[in-house]
Design a protein around this motif. Structure first.
Motif, mmCIF file in Angstrom:
data_model
loop_
_atom_site.group_PDB
_atom_site.id
_atom_site.type_symbol
_atom_site.label_atom_id
_atom_site.label_comp_id
_atom_site.label_asym_id
_atom_site.label_seq_id
_atom_site.Cartn_x
_atom_site.Cartn_y
_atom_site.Cartn_z
ATOM 1 N N LYS A 79 0.859 -1.185 0.000
ATOM 2 C CA LYS A 79 0.000 0.000 0.000
ATOM 3 C C LYS A 79 0.892 1.231 0.000
ATOM 4 O O LYS A 79 1.798 1.362 0.810
ATOM 5 N N GLY A 131 -2.494 5.373 -0.242
ATOM 6 C CA GLY A 131 -3.909 5.082 -0.453
ATOM 7 C C GLY A 131 -4.180 4.180 -1.632
ATOM 8 O O GLY A 131 -5.305 3.770 -1.871
ATOM 9 N N GLN A 132 -3.136 3.843 -2.410
ATOM 10 C CA GLN A 132 -3.358 2.943 -3.534
ATOM 11 C C GLN A 132 -2.571 1.652 -3.320
ATOM 12 O O GLN A 132 -1.601 1.626 -2.578
#
Lengths: 379, 327
Positions: A68, A71-72
């Motif tokens: 991660k 946030g992606q």
């Protein structure tokens, strides 16, 4: 005679054609044994010297390797597993359009995740949400594959397919099967040449006759004898000493004949002189005949050794197919049956079985040829 | 078995025979010193020591089996009951046997002839170019490798893939490139025999080549030069001088290859295992040795057929040997 005539050009050309036809099959086998097994299965060996284009399917890694970042979610890796020197130039994510994207572009899967594939196979797979699936996605690539050779096939056949053990077994069969006939036949040939005894001519004639008696005549009776012998003494019917003696028997006539031919040509004065000096036949044999016969021994050793090394029939009949006894040729035949489509195993296996003969051939060709010629001009 | 136990087995096997000869001769010498007068006896004992091991092996492995095989051919499956000519009658009616005989004859016709011919042509060509010895080495090389190895090499050459696929066998790649359909060469009856024979020719040409090369050197160069000065073409020299001069050698090579071909087994066993009508006598015999627990009667009949095939050569060899002895 050195002038460049039509005949001379024609003969050079004709010979060249012969040479090419003769070398190409072996060369193809050798090259194939050095190629990657996946490439070998789909392209001819003659394409391996140039850069070729291949279409392949790979799978990305699954959700375990996701990380991660901001946030992606990302999965990074290499489609080939490791850099293999292949260069991807186009790729696709559906089987309908396998070369939809230019390398370096970003493709979007049905589930809206994005993947970018780079030239060397590296990829970055990006998702807004966490990856759920354990299994990765399929990626289709069109890659340029430069000439590449590997020794992986050799590792595979020698250690995993059991050819290494078969190689040792073949040595254990071939060495005594060559030395024993050489020892007993040299005494025999000496006796036939330099000793006088009743029945010598008949013995010689039976050697000449045995030269052409086909091996097949002996198989059934000898196998029966071995089985009875094994049952009587409670030992295995098929064993190393058994096959040594079988090879000794089948090679005896030719070995004796070649040695006899050679010993005949030694000057008889030398033997007479030794006798006058009080030497026994054994002394004469050890001190005069053996040293003089070394070149003949070398030729005969090579002939018989190659014969035994390359033999299949005797090995099949008189040895078990158990890994500790199977010989190379029998193993190779077994692979032809069980791995008939795995050319990487077969080509490499064949080449392994050829190493020793080829080594002998190239280093001792002179003796080899001498033996063959000696055996044929007269025999 | 590991490498050490193998090495020790080998060593013991070889040492056994060395010890036999050394010890027996040593003992003989030792007792001779004590009884100097019995010279004749000593000599006969020595003869026995020298020939006994080889003779016993010859007897067990060649002489006895020849008669035993002939005897067994008149007995049943297990070799227990006398059945007269039953096995021979079976062979005459058996379609596989007929096929094997025809194939064997084909092999006998094609392989020795072409190998000898190619060998002779190549020996001649190689003698007149500077890279001749390299060429000879290359063409001779297949002689060193096994029939099974050669089988793998050629099976790879003959490999077949469906019409749409990329061909990885050279022969089919060429066929496709020339615009023909790829063929599964080894499964086309009758013709596949020739593809198998090609392998044997590929191997045996080298033998013919080296022997011819040696024999060519025995042709007096004056003869050849004289012919050239008289304006004879190279082709004429080949047919009118070289071939007649090498007649004996040609015959010898022809018989050697014939002997080999009569026994041909490995190539067929490795390539087709006698399927698609490629069986020959030696394969059929191997089959019957083990098929259904083995049939020694039928196997022996087949072996005997091979022996009949070599008999003319056997007789001829003995005849020549007798001629030699007279001189």
């Amino acid at each position: 005679m050195k002038k460049l005539t039509f005949t001379s050009i024609f003969s050079q050309l004709l010979l060249l054609i012969f040479v090419i036809v003769w070398i190409v099959p072996t060369f193809g086998l050798f090259i194939s044994s050095l190629r990657d097994k996946d490439v070998l299965a789909i392209s001819g060996w003659w394409t391996s010297f140039t850069t070729t284009e291949v279409n392949e399917i790979y799978r990305t890694e699954g959700n375990e390797s996701q990380i991660k970042e901001g946030g992606q979610f990302y999965i990074r890796g290499n489609l080939f597993g490791e850099d293999k020197g292949k260069q991807i130039f186009r790729f696709g994510v559906t089987s309908k359009n396998i070369d939809e994207f230019e390398v370096g572009d970003t493709a979007i899967f049905k589930d809206k995740t994005e993947i970018t594939v780079f030239e060397n196979g590296d990829y970055t797979w990006k998702s807004q949400e966490e990856f759920k699936k354990k299994k990765g996605k399929r990626v289709f690539v069109s890659a340029k594959s430069p000439p590449s050779f590997t020794l992986d096939n050799y590792k595979e056949v020698l250690f995993k397919e059991g050819l290494g053990q078969a190689f040792l077994n073949t040595f254990a069969v071939a060495l005594p099967s060559t030395l024993i006939p050489l020892i007993i036949c040299s005494f025999f040939a000496y006796a036939l040449t330099w000793m006088k005894f009743y029945g010598r001519d008949i013995l010689l004639a039976s050697i000449i006759a045995s030269l052409v008696v086909p091996l097949q005549m002996s198989l059934i009776p000898i196998l029966t004898v071995y089985n009875d012998f094994g049952a009587l003494f409670g030992v295995a019917a098929k064993s190393y000493p058994g096959i040594w003696m079988a090879h000794t028997g089948f090679g005896l006539a030719s070995t004796t004949f070649l040695l006899w031919n050679f010993l005949k040509s030694l000057p008889s004065e030398m033997m007479e002189a030794a006798k006058v000096d009080g030497a026994t036949h054994y002394d004469t044999f050890l001190k005069i005949v053996v040293p003089l016969s070394i070149p003949a021994f070398a030729s005969i050793f090579i002939l018989q050794f190659l014969w035994v090394w390359n033999d299949l029939l005797v090995g099949l009949v008189f040895l078990d197919k158990h890994p500790s006894e199977i010989i190379l040729t029998a193993k190779l035949k077994e692979l032809l049956g069980s791995r008939g489509e795995n050319w990487e195993i077969l080509t490499t296996g064949a080449f392994v079985s050829m190493t020793v003969p080829l080594f002998i051939f190239f280093s001792l060709q002179r003796y080899f040829i001498r033996g063959l010629v000696a055996g044929s001009i007269k025999g | 078995m590991n490498i050490f136990s193998l090495a020790i087995t080998v060593l013991i096997g070889v040492l056994f025979f060395v010890t036999f000869f050394h010890l027996s001769n040593f003992l003989l010498d030792y007792f001779r010193v004590r009884a100097t007068k019995k010279f004749a006896l000593e000599n006969s004992i020595r003869v026995i020591i020298f020939i006994a091991p080889a003779f016993i092996v010859l007897f067990i492995f060649i002489l006895y089996p020849v008669f035993e095989t002939i005897r067994l051919s008149f007995y049943d499956k297990q070799g227990e009951n006398f059945v007269g000519l039953y096995n021979y009658a079976w062979a005459i009616k058996d379609p596989d046997f007929k096929r094997s005989i025809i194939n064997n004859l084909g092999w006998l016709l094609v392989v020795p002839t072409l190998s000898t011919f190619f060998g002779l042509v190549i020996a001649n060509l190689a003698d007149r170019v500077w890279w001749g010895s390299i060429a000879k080495s290359i063409i001779f090389m297949p002689m060193a490798i096994s029939f099974v190895g050669a089988g793998v090499i050629w099976k790879f050459m003959y490999d077949y893939r469906g019409p749409g696929d990329q061909q990885i066998g050279l022969l089919n790649a060429i066929t496709v490139n020339l615009g023909f359909e790829p063929q599964a060469w080894l499964t086309i009856p009758i013709w596949n025999n020739f593809f198998l024979m090609a392998i044997m020719i590929w191997i045996q040409t080298g033998l013919a080549l080296v022997i011819f090369s040696a024999a060519l050197r025995t042709i007096p160069s004056e003869t050849l030069d004289a012919a050239r000065i008289d304006g004879a073409s190279e082709l004429k020299i080949f047919w009118k001088i070289i071939i007649p001069y090498l007649e004996q050698t040609i015959l010898v090579i022809w018989t050697i290859i014939t002997l080999l071909v009569l026994k041909v087994f490995d190539i067929i066993y490795a390539m087709t295992n006698g399927q698609w009508q490629t069986e020959v006598l030696a394969n059929l015999m191997y089959d019957w040795m083990f098929r259904g627990g083995g049939d020694t009667g039928r196997g022996s009949v087949l072996a005997f057929c091979i022996l009949i095939g070599v008999t003319p050569i056997l007789a001829w060899n003995l005849y020549r040997h007798k001629q030699d002895q007279k001189v």
